[in-house]
Scaffold this motif. Structure first.
Motif, PDB file in Angstrom:
ATOM      1  N   GLU A   1      35.155  36.395  30.163  1.00  0.00           N
ATOM      2  CA  GLU A   1      35.981  36.473  31.379  1.00  0.00           C
ATOM      3  C   GLU A   1      37.459  36.536  31.011  1.00  0.00           C
ATOM      4  O   GLU A   1      38.217  37.309  31.575  1.00  0.00           O
ATOM      5  N   SER A   2      37.893  35.726  30.059  1.00  0.00           N
ATOM      6  CA  SER A   2      39.294  35.716  29.625  1.00  0.00           C
ATOM      7  C   SER A   2      39.682  37.063  29.022  1.00  0.00           C
ATOM      8  O   SER A   2      40.777  37.577  29.274  1.00  0.00           O
ATOM      9  N   GLN A   3      38.773  37.627  28.227  1.00  0.00           N
ATOM     10  CA  GLN A   3      39.056  38.927  27.620  1.00  0.00           C
ATOM     11  C   GLN A   3      39.176  40.014  28.696  1.00  0.00           C
ATOM     12  O   GLN A   3      40.052  40.878  28.630  1.00  0.00           O
ATOM     13  N   GLN A   4      38.310  39.972  29.707  1.00  0.00           N
ATOM     14  CA  GLN A   4      38.386  40.941  30.797  1.00  0.00           C
ATOM     15  C   GLN A   4      39.684  40.760  31.594  1.00  0.00           C
ATOM     16  O   GLN A   4      40.340  41.725  31.976  1.00  0.00           O
ATOM     17  N   GLN A   5      40.032  39.493  31.839  1.00  0.00           N
ATOM     18  CA  GLN A   5      41.279  39.219  32.557  1.00  0.00           C
ATOM     19  C   GLN A   5      42.475  39.709  31.746  1.00  0.00           C
ATOM     20  O   GLN A   5      43.401  40.303  32.295  1.00  0.00           O
ATOM     21  N   ASN A   6      42.436  39.484  30.432  1.00  0.00           N
ATOM     22  CA  ASN A   6      43.523  39.972  29.566  1.00  0.00           C
ATOM     23  C   ASN A   6      43.609  41.495  29.624  1.00  0.00           C
ATOM     24  O   ASN A   6      44.717  42.054  29.651  1.00  0.00           O
ATOM     25  N   ALA A   7      42.472  42.166  29.638  1.00  0.00           N
ATOM     26  CA  ALA A   7      42.469  43.632  29.724  1.00  0.00           C
ATOM     27  C   ALA A   7      43.085  44.082  31.046  1.00  0.00           C
ATOM     28  O   ALA A   7      43.865  45.044  31.095  1.00  0.00           O
ATOM     29  N   ARG A   8      42.730  43.381  32.140  1.00  0.00           N
ATOM     30  CA  ARG A   8      43.317  43.734  33.443  1.00  0.00           C
ATOM     31  C   ARG A   8      44.827  43.506  33.444  1.00  0.00           C
ATOM     32  O   ARG A   8      45.590  44.309  33.968  1.00  0.00           O
ATOM     33  N   TRP A   9      45.265  42.395  32.839  1.00  0.00           N
ATOM     34  CA  TRP A   9      46.702  42.127  32.756  1.00  0.00           C
ATOM     35  C   TRP A   9      47.412  43.192  31.925  1.00  0.00           C
ATOM     36  O   TRP A   9      48.508  43.636  32.275  1.00  0.00           O
ATOM     37  N   LYS A  10      46.784  43.590  30.825  1.00  0.00           N
ATOM     38  CA  LYS A  10      47.382  44.647  29.992  1.00  0.00           C
ATOM     39  C   LYS A  10      47.515  45.939  30.775  1.00  0.00           C
ATOM     40  O   LYS A  10      48.536  46.631  30.686  1.00  0.00           O
ATOM     41  N   GLU A  11      46.498  46.297  31.548  1.00  0.00           N
ATOM     42  CA  GLU A  11      46.576  47.497  32.386  1.00  0.00           C
ATOM     43  C   GLU A  11      47.708  47.374  33.400  1.00  0.00           C
ATOM     44  O   GLU A  11      48.464  48.326  33.622  1.00  0.00           O
ATOM     45  N   ALA A  12      47.821  46.202  34.011  1.00  0.00           N
ATOM     46  CA  ALA A  12      48.887  45.980  35.004  1.00  0.00           C
ATOM     47  C   ALA A  12      50.268  46.095  34.356  1.00  0.00           C
ATOM     48  O   ALA A  12      51.169  46.737  34.897  1.00  0.00           O
ATOM     49  N   VAL A  13      50.421  45.492  33.186  1.00  0.00           N
ATOM     50  CA  VAL A  13      51.698  45.565  32.476  1.00  0.00           C
ATOM     51  C   VAL A  13      52.007  47.006  32.086  1.00  0.00           C
ATOM     52  O   VAL A  13      53.138  47.475  32.254  1.00  0.00           O
ATOM     53  N   ASN A  14      51.006  47.727  31.582  1.00  0.00           N
ATOM     54  CA  ASN A  14      51.224  49.137  31.228  1.00  0.00           C
ATOM     55  C   ASN A  14      51.621  49.950  32.455  1.00  0.00           C
ATOM     56  O   ASN A  14      52.503  50.818  32.389  1.00  0.00           O
ATOM     57  N   GLY A  15      50.982  49.680  33.580  1.00  0.00           N
ATOM     58  CA  GLY A  15      51.337  50.374  34.820  1.00  0.00           C
ATOM     59  C   GLY A  15      52.772  50.081  35.233  1.00  0.00           C
ATOM     60  O   GLY A  15      53.514  50.978  35.638  1.00  0.00           O
TER      61      GLY A  15
END
Length: 111
Positions: A16-30
């Protein structure tokens, strides 16, 4: 002692943490891409403003020249009218001092 359920929960939490980190990375990249777009738009707007300011400065310079020219023309016209009035006055004096058809023709030509 650690039980299987605890290990399973820890693995689940890690995933779950890894998925959340991936979502945060996508948000930051956006956000970074959006910031890049905003920076580009801002640079374009600054260039447009600079170009328009240069055009305005040029127009103001031309307006100043035209205003100076119009003032000079107005002064010249005023001087010419004054000279014309002086000439008419002088001609009237000459005409009244010595009536002559030549002077009358010259006076009529000035009118």
């Amino acid at each position: 002692m650690i039980e299987k359920a605890d290990i399973a929960y820890l693995i689940y939490s890690l995933e779950e943490s890894q998925q959340q980190n991936a979502r945060w990375k996508e948000a930051v990249n956006g956000l970074m891409m959006a910031d890049t777009d905003v920076q580009r738009d801002l640079a374009e707007a600054q260039q447009t403003i600079a170009r328009q300011q240069a055009e305005l400065d040029e127009y103001q310079g031309q307006m100043k020249i035209l205003t100076e020219w119009a003032n000079a023309v107005e002064m010249n016209v005023s001087d010419l009218i004054s000279e014309r009035n002086d000439l008419q006055e002088a001609l009237e004096k000459i005409k009244s001092a010595a009536p002559n058809p030549f002077y009358r023709m010259a006076s009529d030509a000035l009118k």
